[in-house]
Design a protein around this motif. Structure first.
Motif, mmCIF file in Angstrom:
data_model
loop_
_atom_site.group_PDB
_atom_site.id
_atom_site.type_symbol
_atom_site.label_atom_id
_atom_site.label_comp_id
_atom_site.label_asym_id
_atom_site.label_seq_id
_atom_site.Cartn_x
_atom_site.Cartn_y
_atom_site.Cartn_z
ATOM 1 N N THR A 1 34.126 51.820 19.260
ATOM 2 C CA THR A 1 33.657 52.142 20.605
ATOM 3 C C THR A 1 33.250 50.888 21.363
ATOM 4 O O THR A 1 33.409 50.810 22.578
ATOM 5 C CB THR A 1 32.465 53.107 20.560
ATOM 6 N N LEU A 2 32.726 49.896 20.661
ATOM 7 C CA LEU A 2 32.346 48.657 21.333
ATOM 8 C C LEU A 2 33.585 47.966 21.881
ATOM 9 O O LEU A 2 33.600 47.456 22.996
ATOM 10 C CB LEU A 2 31.604 47.736 20.364
ATOM 11 N N GLY B 1 36.295 49.411 22.738
ATOM 12 C CA GLY B 1 36.697 50.206 23.898
ATOM 13 C C GLY B 1 35.872 49.849 25.123
ATOM 14 O O GLY B 1 36.393 49.727 26.231
ATOM 15 N N LEU B 2 34.577 49.694 24.894
ATOM 16 C CA LEU B 2 33.671 49.335 25.991
ATOM 17 C C LEU B 2 34.096 48.003 26.604
ATOM 18 O O LEU B 2 34.201 47.873 27.824
ATOM 19 C CB LEU B 2 32.247 49.231 25.438
ATOM 20 N N LEU B 3 34.342 47.014 25.754
ATOM 21 C CA LEU B 3 34.732 45.697 26.249
ATOM 22 C C LEU B 3 36.076 45.769 26.993
ATOM 23 O O LEU B 3 36.267 45.095 28.002
ATOM 24 C CB LEU B 3 34.798 44.700 25.087
ATOM 25 N N PRO C 1 35.196 43.294 12.251
ATOM 26 C CA PRO C 1 34.285 44.343 11.785
ATOM 27 C C PRO C 1 33.546 45.015 12.928
ATOM 28 O O PRO C 1 32.435 45.478 12.752
ATOM 29 C CB PRO C 1 33.306 43.560 10.902
ATOM 30 N N LEU C 2 34.133 45.049 14.117
ATOM 31 C CA LEU C 2 33.417 45.610 15.256
ATOM 32 C C LEU C 2 33.621 47.112 15.347
ATOM 33 O O LEU C 2 34.688 47.614 15.048
ATOM 34 C CB LEU C 2 33.915 44.972 16.559
ATOM 35 N N PRO C 3 32.555 47.817 15.806
ATOM 36 C CA PRO C 3 32.728 49.258 15.996
ATOM 37 C C PRO C 3 33.805 49.527 17.042
ATOM 38 O O PRO C 3 33.866 48.836 18.061
ATOM 39 C CB PRO C 3 31.363 49.721 16.523
ATOM 40 N N LEU D 1 37.221 48.375 28.645
ATOM 41 C CA LEU D 1 36.989 48.997 29.954
ATOM 42 C C LEU D 1 36.340 48.008 30.899
ATOM 43 O O LEU D 1 36.642 47.962 32.094
ATOM 44 C CB LEU D 1 36.124 50.251 29.808
ATOM 45 N N LEU D 2 35.446 47.194 30.364
ATOM 46 C CA LEU D 2 34.781 46.160 31.158
ATOM 47 C C LEU D 2 35.829 45.193 31.702
ATOM 48 O O LEU D 2 35.873 44.891 32.892
ATOM 49 C CB LEU D 2 33.780 45.422 30.269
ATOM 50 N N LEU E 1 29.624 61.880 31.546
ATOM 51 C CA LEU E 1 29.333 61.492 30.165
ATOM 52 C C LEU E 1 28.006 60.759 30.082
ATOM 53 O O LEU E 1 27.198 60.998 29.193
ATOM 54 C CB LEU E 1 30.436 60.567 29.634
#
Lengths: 246, 96
Positions: free
Chosen positions: B7-8, B10-12, B3-5, B14-15, B35
């Protein structure tokens, strides 16, 4: 949802986005928004960083005024500037860049930093939620308030996942940031919080982006710790809330 | 599915990508920095969307105001005070 369904979903939403934006109204309102934004940045410079001259606040007021005067519906406006809104996705992902840069600091500060961030990440939302709970406000608002300390793009996405209202999440978050940026200096003086790291971490975790902007004004180390707090709290809370409430 | 967003996630990703890369990538920063720098303008459509919800806010204005103003002040103070006691100074040579 299968992969092909997901792809079709993405295709349809992209098409919808582009048809909304690629109109004369779309170009005009996007232009108005960008001009209002430039004015707000200018006002920030002129007022020498007064947190009330927050770009979001000023731009919102300017565009809102234009919408009122031209009797333009907000829902249509949102369709027309859909491209601006869509960019929040990549922007949120881009947060991984400062997060990685700060990684060394996280390791240096170790468990103490993690503990502080975790505590802050619990105190801030729970106390805010508690107030709404006591006043018996609608559940959707309560859930939205839980995201008030996460940075805005993550807050909006997370609130959607826990049955909150993304638009309100954005407002709560920014209001939180502005309040914090204004009171921080005298609050810290009152409570004798003098360590730059302490000042920064508190601003970053409780007041995220706007707080971090203020922290950066206060000093480089304050700002660095604030960015750290912002990133860590953002990710941790954004991960935890959907797992608990979705 | 989680159930994660999105974008989150995606963020992880990229990290994770940056950890794998190890050496910093100027191309990545060239793309991401604008951005981040102009992120404020990206919130405008959403914030204006609150006009649609104005009635809900108005009905609960007192609660919301206390929640935002009051608890932010209390949390900021509490966390600042706590951090003051918990964090030991950064190692020397970190540059002020």
């Amino acid at each position: 949802m299968t992969l092909s369904e997901a792809f079709a979903d993405w295709w349809m939403s992209s098409a919808k986005l582009l048809t909304g934006v690629a109109t004369l109204d779309g170009v005009v309102w996007t232009g108005i928004t960008l001009v209002a934004f430039s004015l707000s940045i200018a006002s920030q410079k002129v007022s020498r960083g007064n947190p009330l001259a927050n770009p979001v606040l000023v731009t919102t007021l300017l565009v809102g005024l234009c919408l009122l005067m031209s009797n333009h519906k907000v829902e249509e406006y949102q369709q027309q500037v859909g491209l601006i809104h869509w960019l929040l996705g990549p922007a949120t992902v881009a947060l991984a860049l400062p997060m990685y840069t700060q990684w060394r600091k996280i390791r240096e500060l170790g468990w103490r930093l993690v503990l502080t961030v975790v505590l802050a990440g619990i105190i801030a939302p729970i106390s805010a939620w508690g107030v709404l709970f006591m006043f018996d406000t609608p559940t959707a608002l309560q859930m939205t308030m839980l995201t008030k300390s996460i940075t805005t793009p993550l807050a909006m996405d997370t609130s959607a996942k826990i049955q909150g209202v993304p638009a309100l999440a954005a407002v709560f978050v920014i209001a939180t940031g502005i309040v914090g940026a204004i009171v921080a200096p005298c609050l810290y003086a009152l409570l004798n919080v003098t360590l730059p790291q302490a000042q920064g971490v508190a601003l970053g975790t409780v007041c995220h982006a706007v707080g971090t902007a203020k922290a950066l004004q206060m000093g480089e180390r304050v700002g660095a710790l604030a960015t750290l707090g912002l990133c860590m709290n953002g990710v941790l809370t954004a991960l935890l809330l959907p797992l608990l409430f979705a | 599915m989680l159930p994660l967003p999105g974008t989150l996630v995606g963020l992880l990703l990229l990290l994770a990508f940056q950890f794998i890369q190890k050496r910093p990538s100027p191309a990545l920063h060239a793309g991401g920095a604008p951005l981040l720098k102009y992120m404020s303008v990206l919130f405008i459509p959403a914030v204006l969307g609150v006009a649609v919800y104005w009635q809900h806010i108005d009905e609960n204005l007192l609660a919301i105001t206390i929640a935002i103003v009051g608890t932010t002040i209390v949390s900021l103070g509490a966390v600042g005070w706590l951090a003051q006691r918990v964090l030991k100074p950064l190692p020397k040579g970190d540059g002020e």
